[in-house]
Write an enzyme that holds these catalytic residues in place. Sequence first.
Site, PDB file in Angstrom:
ATOM      1  N   LYS A  42      12.732  36.455  18.546  1.00  0.00           N
ATOM      2  CA  LYS A  42      13.823  35.625  18.032  1.00  0.00           C
ATOM      3  C   LYS A  42      14.530  36.382  16.907  1.00  0.00           C
ATOM      4  O   LYS A  42      13.911  36.710  15.890  1.00  0.00           O
ATOM      5  CB  LYS A  42      13.280  34.292  17.510  1.00  0.00           C
ATOM      6  CG  LYS A  42      14.367  33.327  17.041  1.00  0.00           C
ATOM      7  CD  LYS A  42      13.759  31.982  16.674  1.00  0.00           C
ATOM      8  CE  LYS A  42      14.812  30.992  16.215  1.00  0.00           C
ATOM      9  NZ  LYS A  42      14.235  29.677  15.876  1.00  0.00           N
TER      10      LYS A  42
ATOM     11  N   ASP B 200      25.709  35.470  15.879  1.00  0.00           N
ATOM     12  CA  ASP B 200      25.542  36.926  15.837  1.00  0.00           C
ATOM     13  C   ASP B 200      24.228  37.371  16.470  1.00  0.00           C
ATOM     14  O   ASP B 200      23.911  38.566  16.471  1.00  0.00           O
ATOM     15  CB  ASP B 200      25.619  37.437  14.387  1.00  0.00           C
ATOM     16  CG  ASP B 200      24.574  36.800  13.473  1.00  0.00           C
ATOM     17  OD1 ASP B 200      23.679  36.089  13.979  1.00  0.00           O
ATOM     18  OD2 ASP B 200      24.659  36.997  12.252  1.00  0.00           O
TER      19      ASP B 200
ATOM     20  N   ARG C  32      12.902  23.758  28.705  1.00  0.00           N
ATOM     21  CA  ARG C  32      13.288  22.577  27.926  1.00  0.00           C
ATOM     22  C   ARG C  32      13.911  21.535  28.840  1.00  0.00           C
ATOM     23  O   ARG C  32      14.285  21.832  29.977  1.00  0.00           O
ATOM     24  CB  ARG C  32      14.329  22.976  26.873  1.00  0.00           C
ATOM     25  CG  ARG C  32      13.927  24.153  26.007  1.00  0.00           C
ATOM     26  CD  ARG C  32      14.921  25.302  26.135  1.00  0.00           C
ATOM     27  NE  ARG C  32      14.446  26.526  25.485  1.00  0.00           N
ATOM     28  CZ  ARG C  32      14.402  26.686  24.181  1.00  0.00           C
ATOM     29  NH1 ARG C  32      14.826  25.736  23.390  1.00  0.00           N
ATOM     30  NH2 ARG C  32      13.929  27.801  23.677  1.00  0.00           N
TER      31      ARG C  32
ATOM     32  N   ASP D 295      17.841  20.313  24.178  1.00  0.00           N
ATOM     33  CA  ASP D 295      17.586  21.745  24.352  1.00  0.00           C
ATOM     34  C   ASP D 295      16.475  22.237  23.431  1.00  0.00           C
ATOM     35  O   ASP D 295      16.052  23.398  23.537  1.00  0.00           O
ATOM     36  CB  ASP D 295      18.868  22.559  24.126  1.00  0.00           C
ATOM     37  CG  ASP D 295      19.545  22.240  22.808  1.00  0.00           C
ATOM     38  OD1 ASP D 295      20.064  21.117  22.671  1.00  0.00           O
ATOM     39  OD2 ASP D 295      19.547  23.091  21.907  1.00  0.00           O
ATOM     40  N   ASN D 296      15.986  21.376  22.546  1.00  0.00           N
ATOM     41  CA  ASN D 296      14.849  21.709  21.681  1.00  0.00           C
ATOM     42  C   ASN D 296      13.621  20.868  22.027  1.00  0.00           C
ATOM     43  O   ASN D 296      12.734  20.700  21.196  1.00  0.00           O
ATOM     44  CB  ASN D 296      15.199  21.465  20.204  1.00  0.00           C
ATOM     45  CG  ASN D 296      16.298  22.376  19.705  1.00  0.00           C
ATOM     46  OD1 ASN D 296      16.474  23.472  20.209  1.00  0.00           O
ATOM     47  ND2 ASN D 296      17.054  21.924  18.722  1.00  0.00           N
TER      48      ASN D 296
END
Length: 485
Positions: A107, A119, A179, A249-250
């Site tokens: 990550k 970014d 997920r 999505d988490n």
Amino acid sequence: MKLDELNLEVDYFQFDEKFYEKVDATPLNNPFLISYSKSVCDLINLDYKECEKEDFVKFINGEKVLKGSIPFSMAYAGHQFGYFVPQLGDGRAINLGYINNWHLQTKGSGLTKYSRQGDGRAVLRSSIREYIISEAMHALGIPTTRALALIGSSHKVYRDYLEVETGAIVLRVSPSWIRIGTFEFFSRGKNPENNLRQLANYVINQSYPHLKNDEDKYEKMYFELVDKSAKLLAQWMAYGFQHGVINTDNFSTAALTIDYGPFAFMDHFSKHSVCNHTDMEGRYSYNNQPEIARWNLEILAYSLGKICSFQKLISYLKTFMSKQQEEYLKIMNQRLGLDIDLSDDGNLDLMIDLLEALEESKIDYNCFFYEVTKLENFDNISSILDIAVFRSPLENWFEKYKQLIKIQKQDFFKMKELMKKTNPKFVIKNYMLQEAIDVAKQGDFKLVNDLLKIAQNPFSEHKEFERYAKPTPLEYSNIKLSCSS
């Protein structure tokens, strides 16, 4: 096993290419090792000494690709703060493959197809927070993704108020990275039924392999996820954990705590506490978490309903809140040393009264339970009252507690043993993490490693860190954080 002896496998390329992107990491400048977890090394049979070599840092930084690894990022969709976003994905995470059923992911490794306006980087402060809390949750018995290692760098990254920070990378491991948002993405476009069956089979192989040959396996997968998620949310609530951003999505289809952003363990108890300062409406407040989890599971039912009985899914989902409460009461009784079998209703009234007393007294939540564990008897509770801002609510509650113990004939020594197993001396708070972050920014990573040791052994004494067993200083209590935290 040596690093070069690890042989990773990748099984995600069975899906259509629209569901992922093969992508190489963009290495950080001047990377260096900050910390690694020996217990997570054990999961993949990696020799500890390998983590202290230059090649290990190069591996995390994306400069070295292990045998069998083909780096990629996943696409998914999601409901963010209740609003559907059709295209999300691993915007700063790169999957490396799996070994021993543990899927490795870095990550902060740079831009991917799914970075959107980001970014692709993770800053040092957020990486320290995720690295330590992953291991803290595991040590408390709360299902979670894990963290193998953390590297820092001199790489400049810009975040809040254009402050220049440095980039870092956490090497995360998990039994699954799928997920609810993944199902949402697969349910759209051409051939959604075929895509969803393929994804559901993949999830069953990963997380529910005992269902592979069952009839109605997709429904049974969902039923088990509902049950496991109910237990997970009960654990969050009982230990005062706030996720902060429980978007679909988490939310893991393996019922794991996943994607640590603006999280917090409760300082002084407040049922409406919000730890994410961008959550203006309090959607993800502490008290709302079970209902949000249930809502997320309902969203999943709409996707799965294309390949199995939607009505059966929704009907089973109606059991979620009662199961969550049942599990919650079980843990809360354990935290108070009570044998739940001696009660008729899980001592529900006592727990409701306790939460009211905790909130009115403005006492540190987990410190309260640790101090109860240390009591030699329930007549002298001065050690607890001394850490409360207001004493009388707790004095009144203890009278009810003692009366119930007497009526139910609870055994004091058995109570003590149960509490010792359930109530840790240390719970990682945000002010502790901030202390580690502040010195880490100066190049001192000793406290990061000290907190990792505490996080992985929360029931141990750690006499040199006695101050961390005390209440959070009021000026740092229940502080809200940003999503970049």
